[in-house]
Design a protein around this motif. Structure first.
Motif, short mmCIF file in Angstrom:
data_model
loop_
_atom_site.label_atom_id
_atom_site.label_comp_id
_atom_site.label_asym_id
_atom_site.label_seq_id
_atom_site.Cartn_x
_atom_site.Cartn_y
_atom_site.Cartn_z
N SER A 1 0.84 -1.20 0.00
CA SER A 1 0.00 0.00 0.00
C SER A 1 0.88 1.25 0.00
N LEU A 2 0.21 2.38 -0.23
CA LEU A 2 0.92 3.65 -0.26
C LEU A 2 1.49 3.98 1.12
N LEU A 3 0.75 3.69 2.17
CA LEU A 3 1.23 4.01 3.52
C LEU A 3 2.46 3.18 3.89
N ASP A 4 2.53 1.93 3.44
CA ASP A 4 3.74 1.13 3.67
C ASP A 4 4.94 1.78 3.00
N ARG A 5 4.75 2.27 1.80
CA ARG A 5 5.85 2.92 1.08
C ARG A 5 6.27 4.23 1.75
N VAL A 6 5.31 4.97 2.26
CA VAL A 6 5.64 6.23 2.94
C VAL A 6 6.41 5.96 4.23
N ILE A 7 5.97 4.99 4.99
CA ILE A 7 6.67 4.65 6.23
C ILE A 7 8.07 4.15 5.92
N ALA A 8 8.20 3.35 4.87
CA ALA A 8 9.53 2.86 4.49
C ALA A 8 10.43 3.99 4.04
N SER A 9 9.89 4.97 3.34
CA SER A 9 10.72 6.11 2.93
C SER A 9 11.14 6.94 4.15
N ASP A 10 10.25 7.06 5.14
CA ASP A 10 10.63 7.74 6.38
C ASP A 10 11.74 6.97 7.11
N VAL A 11 11.63 5.66 7.12
CA VAL A 11 12.68 4.84 7.74
C VAL A 11 14.00 5.00 6.99
N LEU A 12 13.93 5.05 5.66
CA LEU A 12 15.15 5.24 4.87
C LEU A 12 15.79 6.58 5.15
N VAL A 13 14.99 7.63 5.21
CA VAL A 13 15.54 8.96 5.52
C VAL A 13 16.13 8.98 6.92
N ALA A 14 15.46 8.37 7.88
CA ALA A 14 15.99 8.32 9.25
C ALA A 14 17.28 7.52 9.32
N THR A 15 17.36 6.45 8.55
CA THR A 15 18.59 5.65 8.51
C THR A 15 19.74 6.45 7.92
N VAL A 16 19.47 7.17 6.85
CA VAL A 16 20.52 8.00 6.25
C VAL A 16 20.95 9.10 7.22
N MET A 17 19.99 9.69 7.92
CA MET A 17 20.34 10.72 8.90
C MET A 17 21.20 10.15 10.02
N CYS A 18 20.87 8.96 10.50
CA CYS A 18 21.67 8.32 11.55
C CYS A 18 23.06 7.99 11.04
N ALA A 19 23.16 7.54 9.80
CA ALA A 19 24.47 7.23 9.24
C ALA A 19 25.32 8.48 9.10
N ILE A 20 24.73 9.57 8.67
CA ILE A 20 25.47 10.83 8.57
C ILE A 20 25.89 11.30 9.96
N GLY A 21 24.99 11.20 10.93
CA GLY A 21 25.33 11.59 12.30
C GLY A 21 26.44 10.73 12.88
N ALA A 22 26.40 9.43 12.61
CA ALA A 22 27.46 8.54 13.10
C ALA A 22 28.80 8.87 12.43
N GLU A 23 28.75 9.17 11.14
CA GLU A 23 29.99 9.55 10.44
C GLU A 23 30.56 10.84 11.01
N MET A 24 29.70 11.78 11.34
CA MET A 24 30.18 13.03 11.93
C MET A 24 30.76 12.78 13.31
N GLY B 1 7.27 15.76 3.75
CA GLY B 1 6.76 14.62 2.99
C GLY B 1 5.71 13.83 3.75
N SER B 2 5.95 13.58 5.01
CA SER B 2 4.99 12.82 5.82
C SER B 2 3.69 13.58 6.00
N VAL B 3 3.78 14.86 6.24
CA VAL B 3 2.57 15.66 6.44
C VAL B 3 1.77 15.75 5.14
N SER B 4 2.46 15.93 4.03
CA SER B 4 1.74 16.04 2.76
C SER B 4 1.05 14.73 2.39
N VAL B 5 1.69 13.61 2.62
CA VAL B 5 1.05 12.32 2.33
C VAL B 5 -0.11 12.08 3.28
#
Length: 87
Positions: free
Chosen positions: A28-51, A73-77
């Motif tokens: 579903s669309l909501l599964d994809r939105v949640i997964a994209s939020d998880v992906l963005v959070a993972t990238v943010m954590c990786a950047i923070g860990a690298e810093m 993105g989350s609010v608009s969806v």
């Protein structure tokens, strides 16, 4: 310390792979939105860990932009889905 960095990198890569898999295969669309939020959070954590490992703050503007992108993105969806449910 090198072992910790390798383990954390593998875990971040696994989380990103799982999120991309859910974005592609999500039923579903909501599964994809949640997964994209998880992906963005993972990238943010990786950047923070690298810093933290390299002891610099050069990635802070990138973190702020990613956080803003995730929120907007989350609010608009959510607004789109609420209007779709009313129809």
């Amino acid at each position: 310390m090198l072992v910790v960095i390798i383990v954390v990198s593998v875990l971040f890569a696994a989380a990103a792979f799982a999120a991309v898999y859910r974005i592609i295969r999500g039923p579903s669309l909501l599964d994809r939105v949640i997964a994209s939020d998880v992906l963005v959070a993972t990238v943010m954590c990786a950047i923070g860990a690298e810093m933290a490992v390299n002891r610099h703050t050069d990635g802070l503007p990138v973190l702020l932009a990613l956080a803003m992108f995730a929120i907007v993105g989350s609010v608009s969806v959510a607004r789109f889905m609420s209007k779709q449910d009313d129809a």
